[in-house]
Design a protein around this motif. Structure first.
Motif, PDB file in Angstrom:
ATOM      1  N   GLN A 190       0.848  -1.204   0.000  1.00 52.27           N
ATOM      2  CA  GLN A 190       0.000   0.000   0.000  1.00 52.27           C
ATOM      3  C   GLN A 190       0.884   1.255   0.000  1.00 52.27           C
ATOM      4  N   ILE A 191       1.949   1.231   0.800  1.00 47.38           N
ATOM      5  CA  ILE A 191       2.857   2.396   0.884  1.00 47.38           C
ATOM      6  C   ILE A 191       3.502   2.639  -0.485  1.00 47.38           C
ATOM      7  N   HIS A 192       3.878   1.567  -1.173  1.00 46.02           N
ATOM      8  CA  HIS A 192       4.526   1.697  -2.487  1.00 46.02           C
ATOM      9  C   HIS A 192       3.572   2.174  -3.590  1.00 46.02           C
ATOM     10  N   HIS A 193       2.261   2.128  -3.314  1.00 47.67           N
ATOM     11  CA  HIS A 193       1.287   2.532  -4.341  1.00 47.67           C
ATOM     12  C   HIS A 193       0.553   3.819  -3.969  1.00 47.67           C
ATOM     13  N   ASN A 194       0.978   4.444  -2.895  1.00 42.96           N
ATOM     14  CA  ASN A 194       0.233   5.599  -2.385  1.00 42.96           C
ATOM     15  C   ASN A 194       0.531   6.858  -3.212  1.00 42.96           C
ATOM     16  N   PRO A 195      -0.498   7.425  -3.890  1.00 42.58           N
ATOM     17  CA  PRO A 195      -0.269   8.607  -4.742  1.00 42.58           C
ATOM     18  C   PRO A 195       0.254   9.812  -3.951  1.00 42.58           C
ATOM     19  N   THR A 196      -0.084   9.895  -2.652  1.00 45.43           N
ATOM     20  CA  THR A 196       0.407  11.029  -1.861  1.00 45.43           C
ATOM     21  C   THR A 196       1.936  10.989  -1.788  1.00 45.43           C
ATOM     22  N   LEU A 197       2.495   9.796  -1.788  1.00 45.56           N
ATOM     23  CA  LEU A 197       3.953   9.660  -1.689  1.00 45.56           C
ATOM     24  C   LEU A 197       4.625   9.638  -3.061  1.00 45.56           C
ATOM     25  N   TRP A 198       3.924   9.054  -4.060  1.00 44.01           N
ATOM     26  CA  TRP A 198       4.577   8.796  -5.354  1.00 44.01           C
ATOM     27  C   TRP A 198       4.036   9.657  -6.495  1.00 44.01           C
ATOM     28  N   GLY A 199       3.009  10.448  -6.214  1.00 46.27           N
ATOM     29  CA  GLY A 199       2.443  11.302  -7.258  1.00 46.27           C
ATOM     30  C   GLY A 199       1.288  10.631  -7.971  1.00 46.27           C
ATOM     31  N   GLU A 200       0.663  11.418  -8.876  1.00 44.43           N
ATOM     32  CA  GLU A 200      -0.556  10.970  -9.549  1.00 44.43           C
ATOM     33  C   GLU A 200      -0.341   9.721 -10.401  1.00 44.43           C
ATOM     34  N   ASP A 201       0.929   9.533 -10.867  1.00 52.25           N
ATOM     35  CA  ASP A 201       1.178   8.366 -11.727  1.00 52.25           C
ATOM     36  C   ASP A 201       1.644   7.149 -10.917  1.00 52.25           C
ATOM     37  N   ALA A 202       1.250   7.115  -9.650  1.00 51.37           N
ATOM     38  CA  ALA A 202       1.700   6.014  -8.768  1.00 51.37           C
ATOM     39  C   ALA A 202       1.335   4.641  -9.317  1.00 51.37           C
ATOM     40  N   MET A 203       0.253   4.552 -10.064  1.00 51.23           N
ATOM     41  CA  MET A 203      -0.198   3.234 -10.563  1.00 51.23           C
ATOM     42  C   MET A 203       0.346   2.940 -11.953  1.00 51.23           C
ATOM     43  N   GLU A 204       1.345   3.716 -12.385  1.00 53.78           N
ATOM     44  CA  GLU A 204       1.907   3.470 -13.725  1.00 53.78           C
ATOM     45  C   GLU A 204       3.342   2.974 -13.626  1.00 53.78           C
ATOM     46  N   PHE A 205       3.745   2.214 -14.653  1.00 52.33           N
ATOM     47  CA  PHE A 205       5.129   1.743 -14.727  1.00 52.33           C
ATOM     48  C   PHE A 205       5.971   2.871 -15.317  1.00 52.33           C
ATOM     49  N   ASN A 206       6.759   3.516 -14.493  1.00 56.91           N
ATOM     50  CA  ASN A 206       7.558   4.638 -14.958  1.00 56.91           C
ATOM     51  C   ASN A 206       8.921   4.640 -14.252  1.00 56.91           C
ATOM     52  N   PRO A 207       9.883   3.815 -14.731  1.00 56.98           N
ATOM     53  CA  PRO A 207      11.190   3.738 -14.070  1.00 56.98           C
ATOM     54  C   PRO A 207      11.885   5.090 -13.978  1.00 56.98           C
ATOM     55  N   ASN A 208      11.505   6.028 -14.875  1.00 56.33           N
ATOM     56  CA  ASN A 208      12.141   7.352 -14.866  1.00 56.33           C
ATOM     57  C   ASN A 208      12.014   8.072 -13.533  1.00 56.33           C
TER      58      ASN A 208
END
Ligand code: HEM
Length: 569
Positions: A467-485
């Motif tokens: 859940q922590i790794h998918h939280n948009p508050t921590l990772w931004g709006e694209d938290a559910m996307e594959f974006n290694p950048n």
């Protein structure tokens, strides 16, 4: 009155006659019946009755405390602080409703690019946070659990190994079968064991493993190449199975310096044991009832039998190693078994006298390293290959970088592996999106405080890493996307909070195998991409499930194509 021994025997004979007459016994005859019974015997009877009553009362009291009073008291303490949660069923807690919800979620199709899979991986979070908000509790069997998602509080828990101990829920069978080991120990015992193994996982020592690991990878990829040629240039492979063959070989080398018949036997027995256990934990709510795992059910008997067989085979491996060291007058070696045997002797290494492990410790640790070492890394690398196949643009980026850094012959050492920035970013993004250990559990060993919350002794705290790794508050709006950048400028720039990225945990109990896992992952990805093009087979069914690890339920079928010589080594 007769002297004691005679009085005792007379009393016994009389009491037998009382018992014989019990079926014709009438209340009015009670005095008559006891007439003539010696005082010694009466005293003995009264004492025994009092003792039995005391033992029964004590047992009843501790059962009521364990099964009823403590869970209720913990619940009340949390409710008084504004936490809420569902009603629970004695023994199984809220497990049946979690299983039911999960079953419904698993029956829904999910696309590979859909990373919003929390309800499959961590159904209790979705189920209860929707109803009760963030401050919720639930019962896993008898244990009352709260979830801690705030990275600062997570940090507090992971750093405080005194107040928060590693805890398997009391009803889980793994610790019973694998026994106490580094993974489950606490306090001084854990610190002693960690000190024995830490030297084997130092990066300088792992550098020496690069050649061995590369050899295992190449010999397996040569088999792939033969299969691809037989298949006319294209072949479908279950990469989960294929990669686990490589990682098993690597962990066998780490543990026993070889991968001979006996080692493979241990591996097959442990894999079967783990699969039965995983099935029980994830599909059988009765497994959460205390004591269920010792009932003689077919699966329980199978598991105990397998665990005994594993111990027997490991014992034989140890005996061979002992005999060899004695005959050749050499040390036990510097693999993990060698370190453990040295420690059993309490030998002095440099200035440090190592702690003495028992033979049972050695059995348990061998099992733990086998289980912890092969399945984790192979599952992680499998998810990585799936995403590389699904996102060909990232596969090309990575391949280009590998060829630039390692040259056409793909010669690798640790410094070259460190230069592979794109590969590192991709691996981090896979850790984030497919966190293979989606949760960690601790138990409060004392009454303590966590932020504003009073944490009573005995409360379980669950850290939902997924859940922590998918939280948009921590990772931004694209938290559910594959974006290694997102990792281009390091973890601290990718996440709002540095403690928001914890695939290997952190603090004193971070994963001891982290360096080994990352080394293997980079080596395998680099070798595979330098020789093959990967794409997803139409036969692949995407079904990520939490089965002790976040696992692809039906394996991962990829199409593997040999690259032309200009791009491959
Ligand atoms: C991608 C691969 C891996 C991942 C993501 C991973 C993740 C983790 C995590 C999150 C923990 C902490 C668990 C907790 O505190 O509840 C842990 C602990 C541990 N891991 Fe790993 N692990 C991996 C590979 C390995 C390997 C290859 C080994 C051994 C060869 C290993 C052995 C252990 C051990 C023994 C512990 C317990 C350490 C302690 O408590 O002192 N792991 N791992």
């Amino acid at each position: 009155m007769l002297p004691y021994p005679l009085g005792f025997w007379q009393g016994l004979v009389q009491t037998m006659s009382i018992v014989r007459n019990l079926n014709t016994f009438k209340m009015g005859t009670i005095v008559e019946l006891f007439q003539g019974v010696s005082i010694w015997w009466m005293l003995a009877l009264v004492t025994i009755s009092i003792l039995i009553t005391m033992v029964v009362c004590h047992k009843v009291h501790s059962l009521v405390t364990k099964f009823w009073w403590t869970p209720l008291k913990l619940r009340k303490t949390m409710e008084q602080q504004g936490w809420k949660g569902p009603k629970f069923c004695i023994f199984v807690g809220n497990i049946p409703e979690v299983f039911k919800f999960r079953k419904g979620e698993l029956s829904k199709d999910v696309g590979i690019r859909n990373f919003d899979i929390m309800s499959r991986v961590h159904p209790q979070y979705i189920l209860f946070s929707k109803k009760y908000g963030n401050k919720f509790f639930y019962n896993m069997g008898l244990d009352l659990v709260i979830m801690v998602t705030n990275p600062n509080l997570v940090k507090e828990i992971l750093l405080d190994v005194g107040n928060y101990h590693k805890a398997r829920p009391s009803t889980f069978g793994l610790s019973k079968l694998v026994g106490k080991s580094l993974l489950s120990m606490n306090g001084e015992e854990w610190a002693n064991h960690r000190q024995v193994f830490a030297p084997a996982f130092r990066i300088e020592l792992l550098k020496g493993l690069v050649n061995k690991i590369t050899k295992s990878i190449i010999s397996r990829l040569d088999i792939w190449e033969e299969k691809v040629q037989d298949g006319g240039g294209l072949m479908e492979l279950d990469v989960h199975h294929e990669i686990s063959i490589i990682t098993t070989e690597v962990i066998s080398h780490m543990l026993f310096s070889n991968n001979d018949e006996k080692t493979q036997q241990v591996f097959i027995q442990l894999k079967t044991l783990f699969e039965i256990l995983r099935d029980q934990v994830t599909t059988n709510p009765f497994f959460y009832i205390p004591g269920y795992s010792i009932l003689p059910t077919t699966n329980n008997r199978k598991m105990v039998n397998l665990a005994q067989q594993v111990d027997k085979t490991i014992k034989q491996i140890i005996q061979i190693r002992h005999a060899q060291a004695k005959a050749n007058k050499t040390s036990y070696g510097d693999d993990l078994l060698g370190l453990m045997l040295t420690s059993m002797d309490g030998e002095k290494v440099g200035d440090v006298i190592k702690c003495q492990l028992s033979i049972q410790d050695v059995f348990n640790e061998c099992k733990t390293f086998f289980l912890g070492g092969f399945e984790t890394t192979s599952t992680f690398i499998t998810w990585t290959t799936l995403l590389l196949a699904e996102y060909p643009e990232w596969q090309d980026h990575a391949r280009k970088e590998i060829l630039e850094v390692c040259g056409p012959n793909i010669e690798m050492d640790t410094s070259k592996l460190n230069q592979m920035k794109n590969v590192g970013m991709i691996l981090n993004e896979v850790h984030r999106l497919f966190t293979i250990l989606p949760r960690m559990i601790r138990v409060a060993t004392n009454d303590t405080k966590l932020g504003d919350t009073f944490v009573p002794k005995g409360l379980m705290l669950e850290i939902p890493t997924f859940q922590i790794h998918h939280n948009p508050t921590l990772w931004g709006e694209d938290a559910m996307e594959f974006n290694p950048n997102r990792f281009a400028k390091g973890v601290s720039k990718a996440c709002q909070d540095p403690q928001g990225f914890i695939p290997f945990s952190f603090g004193p109990r971070y994963c001891i195998g982290q360096n080994l896992a990352m080394l293997q992952s980079k080596l395998i990805v680099a070798k595979v991409l330098s020789r093959f093009q990967l794409s997803v087979s139409p036969n692949y069914i995407h079904n990520p499930q939490y089965l002790a690890l976040l696992t692809p339920k039906f394996g991962v079928q990829l199409h593997v194509k040999k690259l032309p010589p200009s791009t491959s080594s």
